[in-house]
Design a protein around this motif. Structure first.
Motif, PDB file in Angstrom:
ATOM      1  N   ALA A   7      -3.872   0.281   0.970  1.00 50.77           N
ATOM      2  CA  ALA A   7      -2.477   0.033   0.631  1.00 50.77           C
ATOM      3  C   ALA A   7      -2.242  -1.475   0.531  1.00 50.77           C
ATOM      4  O   ALA A   7      -2.846  -2.250   1.271  1.00 50.77           O
ATOM      5  CB  ALA A   7      -1.573   0.635   1.696  1.00 50.77           C
ATOM      6  N   PRO A   8      -1.393  -1.900  -0.405  1.00 53.31           N
ATOM      7  CA  PRO A   8      -1.127  -3.333  -0.543  1.00 53.31           C
ATOM      8  C   PRO A   8      -0.454  -3.876   0.709  1.00 53.31           C
ATOM      9  O   PRO A   8       0.237  -3.153   1.438  1.00 53.31           O
ATOM     10  CB  PRO A   8      -0.184  -3.397  -1.749  1.00 53.31           C
ATOM     11  CG  PRO A   8       0.448  -2.037  -1.821  1.00 53.31           C
ATOM     12  CD  PRO A   8      -0.606  -1.093  -1.342  1.00 53.31           C
ATOM     13  N   HIS A   9      -0.678  -5.162   0.971  1.00 52.53           N
ATOM     14  CA  HIS A   9      -0.046  -5.785   2.127  1.00 52.53           C
ATOM     15  C   HIS A   9       1.458  -5.892   1.904  1.00 52.53           C
ATOM     16  O   HIS A   9       1.938  -6.100   0.786  1.00 52.53           O
ATOM     17  CB  HIS A   9      -0.634  -7.180   2.350  1.00 52.53           C
ATOM     18  CG  HIS A   9      -2.084  -7.166   2.705  1.00 52.53           C
ATOM     19  ND1 HIS A   9      -3.081  -7.429   1.791  1.00 52.53           N
ATOM     20  CD2 HIS A   9      -2.718  -6.907   3.880  1.00 52.53           C
ATOM     21  CE1 HIS A   9      -4.256  -7.348   2.382  1.00 52.53           C
ATOM     22  NE2 HIS A   9      -4.067  -7.028   3.637  1.00 52.53           N
ATOM     23  N   LEU A  10       2.200  -5.774   2.983  1.00 51.61           N
ATOM     24  CA  LEU A  10       3.655  -5.883   2.900  1.00 51.61           C
ATOM     25  C   LEU A  10       4.103  -7.317   2.678  1.00 51.61           C
ATOM     26  O   LEU A  10       5.092  -7.573   1.992  1.00 51.61           O
ATOM     27  CB  LEU A  10       4.285  -5.352   4.195  1.00 51.61           C
ATOM     28  CG  LEU A  10       4.132  -3.855   4.466  1.00 51.61           C
ATOM     29  CD1 LEU A  10       4.607  -3.532   5.879  1.00 51.61           C
ATOM     30  CD2 LEU A  10       4.919  -3.048   3.449  1.00 51.61           C
ATOM     31  N   PHE A  11       3.355  -8.271   3.261  1.00 52.79           N
ATOM     32  CA  PHE A  11       3.754  -9.677   3.200  1.00 52.79           C
ATOM     33  C   PHE A  11       2.551 -10.546   2.851  1.00 52.79           C
ATOM     34  O   PHE A  11       1.434 -10.272   3.286  1.00 52.79           O
ATOM     35  CB  PHE A  11       4.345 -10.130   4.534  1.00 52.79           C
ATOM     36  CG  PHE A  11       5.450  -9.235   5.034  1.00 52.79           C
ATOM     37  CD1 PHE A  11       6.708  -9.271   4.461  1.00 52.79           C
ATOM     38  CD2 PHE A  11       5.212  -8.328   6.067  1.00 52.79           C
ATOM     39  CE1 PHE A  11       7.716  -8.436   4.911  1.00 52.79           C
ATOM     40  CE2 PHE A  11       6.212  -7.493   6.525  1.00 52.79           C
ATOM     41  CZ  PHE A  11       7.474  -7.538   5.935  1.00 52.79           C
ATOM     42  N   LEU A  12       2.811 -11.595   2.093  1.00 46.41           N
ATOM     43  CA  LEU A  12       1.748 -12.532   1.742  1.00 46.41           C
ATOM     44  C   LEU A  12       1.307 -13.310   2.976  1.00 46.41           C
ATOM     45  O   LEU A  12       0.117 -13.386   3.291  1.00 46.41           O
ATOM     46  CB  LEU A  12       2.223 -13.494   0.646  1.00 46.41           C
ATOM     47  CG  LEU A  12       1.254 -14.621   0.265  1.00 46.41           C
ATOM     48  CD1 LEU A  12      -0.050 -14.050  -0.284  1.00 46.41           C
ATOM     49  CD2 LEU A  12       1.901 -15.570  -0.747  1.00 46.41           C
ATOM     50  N   SER A 195      -1.991  -2.487  13.325  1.00 44.14           N
ATOM     51  CA  SER A 195      -1.690  -3.749  13.985  1.00 44.14           C
ATOM     52  C   SER A 195      -0.788  -4.578  13.088  1.00 44.14           C
ATOM     53  O   SER A 195      -0.662  -4.308  11.886  1.00 44.14           O
ATOM     54  CB  SER A 195      -2.981  -4.524  14.277  1.00 44.14           C
ATOM     55  OG  SER A 195      -3.607  -4.891  13.055  1.00 44.14           O
ATOM     56  N   VAL A 196      -0.178  -5.609  13.660  1.00 46.63           N
ATOM     57  CA  VAL A 196       0.694  -6.471  12.859  1.00 46.63           C
ATOM     58  C   VAL A 196      -0.088  -7.144  11.734  1.00 46.63           C
ATOM     59  O   VAL A 196       0.337  -7.188  10.583  1.00 46.63           O
ATOM     60  CB  VAL A 196       1.363  -7.540  13.759  1.00 46.63           C
ATOM     61  CG1 VAL A 196       2.103  -8.575  12.907  1.00 46.63           C
ATOM     62  CG2 VAL A 196       2.321  -6.885  14.744  1.00 46.63           C
ATOM     63  N   GLY A 197      -1.271  -7.657  12.061  1.00 49.30           N
ATOM     64  CA  GLY A 197      -2.048  -8.429  11.095  1.00 49.30           C
ATOM     65  C   GLY A 197      -2.444  -7.669   9.842  1.00 49.30           C
ATOM     66  O   GLY A 197      -2.576  -8.277   8.768  1.00 49.30           O
ATOM     67  N   ARG A 198      -2.610  -6.365   9.919  1.00 48.90           N
ATOM     68  CA  ARG A 198      -3.059  -5.600   8.754  1.00 48.90           C
ATOM     69  C   ARG A 198      -2.002  -5.559   7.653  1.00 48.90           C
ATOM     70  O   ARG A 198      -2.306  -5.212   6.512  1.00 48.90           O
ATOM     71  CB  ARG A 198      -3.442  -4.171   9.166  1.00 48.90           C
ATOM     72  CG  ARG A 198      -2.266  -3.294   9.531  1.00 48.90           C
ATOM     73  CD  ARG A 198      -2.711  -1.873   9.852  1.00 48.90           C
ATOM     74  NE  ARG A 198      -3.208  -1.174   8.679  1.00 48.90           N
ATOM     75  CZ  ARG A 198      -3.522   0.110   8.659  1.00 48.90           C
ATOM     76  NH1 ARG A 198      -3.411   0.826   9.768  1.00 48.90           N
ATOM     77  NH2 ARG A 198      -3.935   0.688   7.568  1.00 48.90           N
ATOM     78  N   HIS A 199      -0.762  -5.912   7.988  1.00 50.35           N
ATOM     79  CA  HIS A 199       0.324  -5.857   7.013  1.00 50.35           C
ATOM     80  C   HIS A 199       0.581  -7.208   6.340  1.00 50.35           C
ATOM     81  O   HIS A 199       1.520  -7.345   5.564  1.00 50.35           O
ATOM     82  CB  HIS A 199       1.590  -5.335   7.680  1.00 50.35           C
ATOM     83  CG  HIS A 199       1.384  -4.008   8.353  1.00 50.35           C
ATOM     84  ND1 HIS A 199       1.077  -2.865   7.643  1.00 50.35           N
ATOM     85  CD2 HIS A 199       1.378  -3.661   9.669  1.00 50.35           C
ATOM     86  CE1 HIS A 199       0.916  -1.860   8.492  1.00 50.35           C
ATOM     87  NE2 HIS A 199       1.089  -2.316   9.723  1.00 50.35           N
ATOM     88  N   TYR A 200      -0.271  -8.190   6.652  1.00 53.20           N
ATOM     89  CA  TYR A 200      -0.205  -9.521   6.035  1.00 53.20           C
ATOM     90  C   TYR A 200      -1.493  -9.783   5.259  1.00 53.20           C
ATOM     91  O   TYR A 200      -2.584  -9.513   5.756  1.00 53.20           O
ATOM     92  CB  TYR A 200      -0.068 -10.603   7.096  1.00 53.20           C
ATOM     93  CG  TYR A 200       1.298 -10.732   7.747  1.00 53.20           C
ATOM     94  CD1 TYR A 200       2.188 -11.718   7.339  1.00 53.20           C
ATOM     95  CD2 TYR A 200       1.672  -9.886   8.794  1.00 53.20           C
ATOM     96  CE1 TYR A 200       3.429 -11.858   7.942  1.00 53.20           C
ATOM     97  CE2 TYR A 200       2.909 -10.015   9.403  1.00 53.20           C
ATOM     98  CZ  TYR A 200       3.785 -11.009   8.976  1.00 53.20           C
ATOM     99  OH  TYR A 200       5.008 -11.141   9.574  1.00 53.20           O
ATOM    100  N   ALA A 201      -1.354 -10.346   4.058  1.00 57.36           N
ATOM    101  CA  ALA A 201      -2.543 -10.759   3.319  1.00 57.36           C
ATOM    102  C   ALA A 201      -3.208 -11.943   4.016  1.00 57.36           C
ATOM    103  O   ALA A 201      -4.434 -12.049   4.066  1.00 57.36           O
ATOM    104  CB  ALA A 201      -2.165 -11.131   1.883  1.00 57.36           C
ATOM    105  N   ASP A 202      -2.395 -12.862   4.553  1.00 61.14           N
ATOM    106  CA  ASP A 202      -2.895 -14.022   5.288  1.00 61.14           C
ATOM    107  C   ASP A 202      -2.257 -14.008   6.671  1.00 61.14           C
ATOM    108  O   ASP A 202      -1.052 -14.226   6.808  1.00 61.14           O
ATOM    109  CB  ASP A 202      -2.529 -15.311   4.539  1.00 61.14           C
ATOM    110  CG  ASP A 202      -2.975 -16.568   5.289  1.00 61.14           C
ATOM    111  OD1 ASP A 202      -3.606 -16.438   6.359  1.00 61.14           O
ATOM    112  OD2 ASP A 202      -2.687 -17.682   4.802  1.00 61.14           O
ATOM    113  N   PHE A 203      -3.073 -13.745   7.680  1.00 54.27           N
ATOM    114  CA  PHE A 203      -2.572 -13.695   9.059  1.00 54.27           C
ATOM    115  C   PHE A 203      -3.396 -14.643   9.929  1.00 54.27           C
ATOM    116  O   PHE A 203      -3.711 -14.356  11.080  1.00 54.27           O
ATOM    117  CB  PHE A 203      -2.644 -12.262   9.600  1.00 54.27           C
ATOM    118  CG  PHE A 203      -1.756 -12.021  10.795  1.00 54.27           C
ATOM    119  CD1 PHE A 203      -0.380 -12.122  10.701  1.00 54.27           C
ATOM    120  CD2 PHE A 203      -2.316 -11.660  12.025  1.00 54.27           C
ATOM    121  CE1 PHE A 203       0.434 -11.880  11.807  1.00 54.27           C
ATOM    122  CE2 PHE A 203      -1.516 -11.405  13.129  1.00 54.27           C
ATOM    123  CZ  PHE A 203      -0.139 -11.524  13.018  1.00 54.27           C
TER     124      PHE A 203
END
Length: 222
Positions: A7-12, A195-203
């Protein structure tokens, strides 16, 4: 055999998440809220919120008070501020029964660590939350333990209105935290959460220097 599609990331990144969060918080701009970030990851998010709302940005530092001999158990937490607050986990206190004075000694030790951390990030004293609209911001929530302690500590400091704002969190944690605030803004509650990080392209980790730089920049624009 075709590869697995993710799935695409929610946030860049955190800054873009902050811009999206700021849009949802624009109705509060007229209240000149105090935006408080949980460092380190919450600072880039909160920076964009404060800049969009043209209001003050500060950090909120939280330190857990551990149980003697059981580092994984938290007796409570200390939350910094103009009037530092502490919260106690009564259930754990009853289970552990720490020696007399243990909690008080640990609280003072953690208060000193809070002061050292604040000096690392900025030279300013903590902003007062009493009587103000306060927006607590993080880059997301996993278990909610630190956020829960922060909210309870903030509530004891008597803000006029307390708002929790995060880009992403598990639905069940959002429901659990809802009673602790006047308003909760969460842009996404994906399932399964992971996890939180999986929803960011750059974490990538936010560094201490980035935190200090953003706080300095925010103070120069408010």
């Amino acid at each position: 055999m075709p590869g697995t599609r993710h799935a695409p990331h929610l946030f860049l990144d955190r800054r873009s998440a902050g811009l999206a969060l700021a849009e949802a918080l624009v109705p509060h701009a007229a209240e000149r809220p105090l935006v408080l970030a949980l460092p380190r990851g919450g600072v880039p998010v909160a920076f964009e919120v404060a800049r969009t709302l043209r209001t003050e940005l500060d950090i909120l530092l939280v330190r857990r008070i551990g149980a003697p001999g059981y580092t994984g158990l938290g007796l409570g937490a200390v939350i910094d501020g103009a009037d530092p607050q502490f919260v106690v986990n009564e259930e754990v206190m009853r289970q552990v029964r720490p020696p007399d004075g243990w909690f008080e000694t640990e609280m003072q030790r953690q208060l000193l660590e809070l002061e050292q951390a604040r000096r690392l990030y900025c030279s300013e004293r903590p902003a007062s939350v009493s009587g103000r609209c306060v927006i607590l911001v993080d880059d997301g929530i996993d278990t909610g333990a630190s956020v829960r302690a922060a909210l309870k500590g903030l509530a004891k400091a008597a803000p006029e209105r307390l708002i929790l704002a995060v880009p992403v969190a598990p639905r069940e944690i959002v429901a659990d935290l809802q009673p602790l605030v006047d308003e909760l803004v969460c842009l996404a509650m994906p399932e399964p959460f992971g996890s939180v990080g999986r929803h960011y392209a750059d974490f990538a980790d936010t560094t201490d220097q980035e935190v200090a730089d953003l706080l300095m920049e925010a103070r120069g624009t408010t």
